[in-house]
Design a protein around this motif. Structure first.
Motif, PDB file in Angstrom:
ATOM      1  N   ARG A 142       0.838  -1.189   0.000  1.00 15.28           N
ATOM      2  CA  ARG A 142       0.000   0.000   0.000  1.00 15.28           C
ATOM      3  C   ARG A 142       0.887   1.259   0.000  1.00 15.28           C
ATOM      4  NH1 ARG A 142      -1.819   3.638  -0.213  1.00 15.28           N
ATOM      5  NH2 ARG A 142      -3.384   4.809   0.892  1.00 15.28           N
ATOM      6  N   LEU A 143       1.933   1.221   0.797  1.00 13.83           N
ATOM      7  CA  LEU A 143       2.856   2.340   0.881  1.00 13.83           C
ATOM      8  C   LEU A 143       3.546   2.562  -0.457  1.00 13.83           C
ATOM      9  CD1 LEU A 143       4.290   4.435   2.704  1.00 13.83           C
ATOM     10  CD2 LEU A 143       5.917   2.639   3.360  1.00 13.83           C
ATOM     11  N   THR A 144       4.038   1.483  -1.050  1.00 15.10           N
ATOM     12  CA  THR A 144       4.738   1.599  -2.334  1.00 15.10           C
ATOM     13  C   THR A 144       3.808   2.113  -3.432  1.00 15.10           C
ATOM     14  OG1 THR A 144       6.102  -0.265  -1.668  1.00 15.10           O
ATOM     15  CG2 THR A 144       6.144   0.329  -4.007  1.00 15.10           C
ATOM     16  N   ALA A 145       2.559   1.654  -3.403  1.00 14.51           N
ATOM     17  CA  ALA A 145       1.614   2.114  -4.421  1.00 14.51           C
ATOM     18  C   ALA A 145       1.419   3.625  -4.332  1.00 14.51           C
ATOM     19  CB  ALA A 145       0.276   1.394  -4.248  1.00 14.51           C
ATOM     20  N   SER A 146       1.306   4.128  -3.117  1.00 15.42           N
ATOM     21  CA  SER A 146       1.145   5.581  -2.958  1.00 15.42           C
ATOM     22  C   SER A 146       2.382   6.326  -3.432  1.00 15.42           C
ATOM     23  CB  SER A 146       0.866   5.938  -1.484  1.00 15.42           C
ATOM     24  OG  SER A 146      -0.508   5.739  -1.190  1.00 15.42           O
ATOM     25  N   VAL A 147       3.537   5.839  -3.016  1.00 20.19           N
ATOM     26  CA  VAL A 147       4.767   6.546  -3.386  1.00 20.19           C
ATOM     27  C   VAL A 147       4.947   6.535  -4.902  1.00 20.19           C
ATOM     28  CG1 VAL A 147       7.272   6.622  -3.130  1.00 20.19           C
ATOM     29  CG2 VAL A 147       5.827   6.064  -1.159  1.00 20.19           C
ATOM     30  N   ARG A 148       4.587   5.435  -5.532  1.00 22.56           N
ATOM     31  CA  ARG A 148       4.695   5.381  -6.998  1.00 22.56           C
ATOM     32  C   ARG A 148       3.826   6.455  -7.640  1.00 22.56           C
ATOM     33  NH1 ARG A 148       4.392   0.223  -7.849  1.00 22.56           N
ATOM     34  NH2 ARG A 148       6.567  -0.140  -8.433  1.00 22.56           N
ATOM     35  N   ARG A 149       2.603   6.604  -7.120  1.00 27.82           N
ATOM     36  CA  ARG A 149       1.727   7.646  -7.680  1.00 27.82           C
ATOM     37  C   ARG A 149       2.316   9.047  -7.483  1.00 27.82           C
ATOM     38  NH1 ARG A 149      -2.888   4.141  -6.546  1.00 27.82           N
ATOM     39  NH2 ARG A 149      -2.774   4.643  -4.337  1.00 27.82           N
ATOM     40  N   ILE A 150       2.923   9.247  -6.324  1.00 29.04           N
ATOM     41  CA  ILE A 150       3.531  10.556  -6.047  1.00 29.04           C
ATOM     42  C   ILE A 150       4.701  10.812  -6.983  1.00 29.04           C
ATOM     43  CG2 ILE A 150       4.778  11.890  -4.281  1.00 29.04           C
ATOM     44  CD1 ILE A 150       3.065  10.004  -2.250  1.00 29.04           C
ATOM     45  N   LEU A 151       5.533   9.790  -7.156  1.00 27.77           N
ATOM     46  CA  LEU A 151       6.693   9.962  -8.048  1.00 27.77           C
ATOM     47  C   LEU A 151       6.242  10.160  -9.494  1.00 27.77           C
ATOM     48  CD1 LEU A 151       9.169   7.341  -6.517  1.00 27.77           C
ATOM     49  CD2 LEU A 151       9.236   9.846  -6.281  1.00 27.77           C
ATOM     50  N   GLU A 152       5.180   9.484  -9.876  1.00 25.24           N
ATOM     51  CA  GLU A 152       4.655   9.689 -11.225  1.00 25.24           C
ATOM     52  C   GLU A 152       4.214  11.139 -11.411  1.00 25.24           C
ATOM     53  OE1 GLU A 152       3.058   5.109 -12.075  1.00 25.24           O
ATOM     54  OE2 GLU A 152       1.620   6.689 -11.569  1.00 25.24           O
ATOM     55  N   MET A 153       3.591  11.684 -10.397  1.00 28.15           N
ATOM     56  CA  MET A 153       3.173  13.092 -10.491  1.00 28.15           C
ATOM     57  C   MET A 153       4.407  13.989 -10.590  1.00 28.15           C
ATOM     58  SD  MET A 153       0.400  15.158  -8.206  1.00 28.15           S
ATOM     59  CE  MET A 153       1.158  16.295  -7.072  1.00 28.15           C
ATOM     60  N   LYS A 154       5.422  13.682  -9.804  1.00 28.61           N
ATOM     61  CA  LYS A 154       6.665  14.470  -9.866  1.00 28.61           C
ATOM     62  C   LYS A 154       7.272  14.398 -11.262  1.00 28.61           C
ATOM     63  CE  LYS A 154       7.796  14.496  -4.946  1.00 28.61           C
ATOM     64  NZ  LYS A 154       8.776  14.265  -3.878  1.00 28.61           N
ATOM     65  N   ALA A 155       7.248  13.188 -11.832  1.00 29.83           N
ATOM     66  CA  ALA A 155       7.822  13.023 -13.178  1.00 29.83           C
ATOM     67  C   ALA A 155       7.044  13.841 -14.209  1.00 29.83           C
ATOM     68  CB  ALA A 155       7.831  11.542 -13.564  1.00 29.83           C
TER      69      ALA A 155
END
Lengths: 573, 573
Positions: A337-350
């Motif tokens: 769950r944590l990794t899924a959230s962080v991935r979404r955040i990093l995608e937004m950053k990208a």
């Protein structure tokens, strides 16, 4: 939906993710408040130590829209450059850029509020509203606007979103909020629609208590749901959940307490994420608000908030790290769950290109600032947009006796009945802008602004004074934590007095709530101007005297006969 | 219905009527305000001249309940004696004796308000409430109580009748208001039921604008109509009409403005007089209220008010004489209508025995005053009634966790979160009574009463302070012209802060609106005490600590689940 990531962006996301410690993962899921650091913000050494211990993913900077804009653009930009230089993973910098970047940063351009944009009702204008917010904002270091508002003012008593929303019509709000969002995101700033599942039904304030959106499923989908689906389908990068319950989908233990979206898996995951297909970042509203505090103790609140589907928690404080580390360790929060959230955040950053921040911390995509503003030509365009909107929003709600426009040849002496005071001790000085504009026209202005207005008006009338026109300007600050949008206290006393004056027919002018007729139904003339924005006040006076036309169309049912039955709030007996 | 007049009374009425000039007839139909004379009230020569020019039929004396009690009983009595000596026709002296004579005269006994009486719900107690009001009142020169209230608190947002009415149940309100009325009239004071057709449906205040009772005909007859019919059938001598519209019977020109009862023939004559059979005196509410001013210019207002069926106009000012003389002369007011009103007024005077006032002005039916009070035995009885009611009204609305009663052995340090402040500049000092009672028990009391309560609470908690109990007392003055009964401003901020305090579970105590759960739904414990009446505050603290039982039953649906949907005031869209 959002655009797919490029191969390079995708690789940056995965590479960054793999290099992160548990603590760094946790850090990405909280947003810190730059104004609440336990040391002076410009102390680089202290900041290095802080970020080493608390590797947060984003900072909120600038003034809060519910309070006021503050600071200089260059200072914010310099601070963000320093932070990017220090931070291992590039940071995002968010701000309450609801009405232009000037609603967060004092030296930038403040636009009339969203409700004024709705009164102008022009999608092209809305796009520019977003575009210039983004150009100024990114120049000052912002990459994330906590805007635009997607709420609907369905309850005229709602004290929070009064002029911070796009009216009561879901079609208009969907069209305009999506245009603002596209303008922002096309020019380098992530938009954050707010609030999900929608504020504006309750008469209370989620800053104070958990509020309730009591619409039925069908009603919700044809109103808030329509706005949300529109802005999601057009690719909004983030959505803010509110401390607002939605009983049709999550009644919780209704007898005990409502379940705000910020802890509701049904609202955040099942509805927003799965049923509506939102694939961006879910940001909670601020976690020090009253609407969240009642949920339970700190640990319960935080873990429920994360587990319900929130990607980023707003202002949980750095206690967050220890609580989350423990929760991951004992399995209350899953690593997936944590990794899924962080991935979404990093995608937004990208998508925002912050991975290209230079090693010196410079943002290559930001426009330069000159004298704390955008370069002259652009700066003129932004200021021009602000003034254009000011001119186009001013709305005649009532002109029953044809009093408007006033004749500048015959109106020489005017009475101003101030509806901007709650008590003797508290009034809102910015109303002086309006009086100054009247005086600048050479008018003789008498001001009624005191504790016993009835007596004074009587005395004035008995002494033979008469006026060629009378104005009753109303103002209550945008979300001043008053828990009401209505005229209360001294302002209400002045309403009493207004009717005594037999020599005058007051022209109401609301610089705040568009629903003044609910409390002053006897007005024959009412103009809604939505804010004390400087251009707006100046142009309102010009319009009153017929020098420019009134161009706004009311974005709410401000003069519906249905509204005057007086039984709002009547209990079912 | 009222008792028939005796032959002697009837003869006095007709004899007095025949001896009157037109101007004297007109004078009977207005009530003057002793506090607004254009000279010092004790100047006998000036008074003689004034009454010769303006032979009014009655005077309002004492403090206004919506503001505060004032003055000494002996001074009022002496003044009425002097006036009776001067006046050709015996005068009536009215007062806002809503909660005992002490609600108008500072030195007499103030009772807990009507809503407290409804919480005790005892018809015998209600009779005594009226009886002792009359005994003290008549001793101080009063012959006409502008009481009891017959309004119903159907809209929890109503800002006027908050604790000035007998709750939301028509059966209870009818029973108790009729009992108060009988107590008053059995002991020499005319009661004046108020307001017709009934306040409490609108969220607004008839002091500020014309308000609306929006019930249907059927709803009205089963609520307000039932209360009115009951008190009429039991013989109430007078009824006050409000600046309140009743659209089912008089819609007027609905688009333009509502028609208040005070100018509505349909409401005052067709409904009250003919359909309900009221044969007493119709008194208008005060004519300087906002709800009346909007009707038209002075002359139109006055003539419409009289012609609709009003017998006595409250505070029209002495301009009234000239306007009415002209109106009778040109036929806008008929002499027959005028005579009919004066006959009803004289009949009421005869029933009160004021025709027996001595030539020296003495009222043989008044009890004597000793040291500005009733004789000791009676005085003790009145004060005892006040205290008994105080003890019997205090109501536990919620005690979900069984926190009440508190254990005096273990509760040593308490936190008081003050919900009595609107802004930094305005708070209500009388709340100190509550704090004093806590301190008098030897408790250590920390008081949260400031502009940034959240920050302070955090600091206190972080410094390790903890409390054995926390109280959140709420107060807003009875009709302080706030246009709201809800906690607003600083009080709302404190509600936010209350939830932050993780070490406490605040006990709400409302000394004002019974509907505090509408704005603070998260409270597990709530006590309603209805007023800051001294005995009530003292006994509330005793009850909190288990020394006396809580005996009140809520006279309104203060904790109905229906109330927490947050959609009060939601527009039909």
């Amino acid at each position: 939906m959002q655009r797919p990531l490029s191969k390079e962006e995708q690789e940056w996301v995965e590479r960054t993710l793999e290099a992160m410690s548990l603590r760094e993962l946790i850090g990405q899921t909280m947003q810190d408040h730059a104004g609440r650091l336990p040391f002076k913000g410009d102390d680089e050494a202290a900041l290095r130590g802080y970020l080493a211990q608390y590797p947060v993913g984003s900072f909120f900077i600038g003034g809060e829209v519910i309070q006021k804009a503050a600071g200089k653009a260059e200072d914010y930009r310099d601070w963000t450059v320093m932070l990017q230089r220090i931070s291992k993973v590039p940071l995002l910098f968010s701000g309450d850029l609801e009405f232009g970047a000037g609603s967060a940063v004092k030296s930038l351009t403040a636009f009339p509020p969203l409700l004024a944009l709705a009164a102008a009702d022009d999608e092209a204008l809305a796009y520019e509203y977003g575009k210039y917010t983004a150009m100024e904002g990114r120049a000052a270091g912002f990459t994330w606007a906590l805007a635009p508002g997607t709420d609907l003012l369905l309850n005229w008593m709602n004290p929070v979103i009064t002029t911070r929303c796009l009216g009561d019509d879901a079609g208009r709000a969907a069209r305009l909020s999506a245009a603002v969002m596209r303008g922002m995101q096309d020019y380098g700033i992530a938009a954050c629609a707010k609030h999900f599942p929608g504020d504006g039904v309750d008469y209370r304030d989620q800053h104070i208590i958990t509020t309730i959106n009591s619409l039925s499923e069908e009603e919700w989908f044809s109103t808030y749901g329509h706005v949300a689906q529109t802005i999601i389908d057009q690719g909004v990068m983030s959505y803010m959940t509110g401390h607002i319950a939605l009983p049709w989908i999550d009644g919780g233990d209704a007898a005990a307490k409502p379940v705000p979206a910020t802890v509701s898996e049904r609202i955040t995951t099942e509805l927003l994420r799965e049923r509506m297909g939102f694939d961006g970042v879910v940001l909670s509203d601020a976690l020090d608000m009253g609407g969240f505090l009642a949920w339970g103790d700190y640990e319960k609140r935080i873990i429920d908030c994360f587990n319900c589907g929130t990607d980023v928690l707003l202002w949980p404080g750095v206690r967050y790290f220890a609580v989350m580390e423990q929760a991951v360790a004992d399995g209350r929060v899953s690593r997936e769950r944590l990794t899924a959230s962080v991935r979404r955040i990093l995608e937004m950053k990208a998508r925002l290109g912050v991975q290209f921040t230079s090693t010196a911390g410079e943002d290559g995509m930001a426009l330069p600032l000159l004298d704390d503003k955008l370069p002259p030509k652009l700066d003129r365009q932004v200021r021009q947009l602000s003034r254009e909107l000011a001119g186009r929003c001013i709305t005649v709600v009532r002109n029953r006796t044809g009093q408007l426009p006033l004749n500048p040849q015959t109106v020489r002496r005017v009475l101003v009945i101030m509806l901007n005071k709650v008590t003797e001790g508290r009034k809102y000085e910015r109303m002086n802008l309006f009086v100054e504009q009247l005086k600048a026209r050479g008018l003789q202005v008498d001001i009624l602004d005191e504790f016993e207005p009835l007596t004074t008006l009587r005395q004035w009338e008995q002494s033979g004074i008469s006026w060629d026109a009378a104005f009753a300007p109303y103002f209550l600050p945008l979300h001043g934590m008053m828990n009401t949008a209505r005229p209360v206290g001294e302002a209400a006393k002045a309403i009493w007095a207004m009717q005594h004056a037999e020599t005058i027919k007051p022209i109401g002018i609301s610089f705040a709530s568009p629903y003044l007729l609910q409390d002053i139904p006897f007005l024959d003339t009412l103009v809604n101007a939505y804010s004390l924005h400087e251009d707006t006040v100046e142009l309102t006076v010009k319009a009153l005297f017929g020098e420019i036309p009134f161009q706004g169309n009311s974005p709410v049912h401000a003069d519906s006969q249905d509204d005057y039955h007086g039984s709002r709030g009547l209990q079912k007996t």
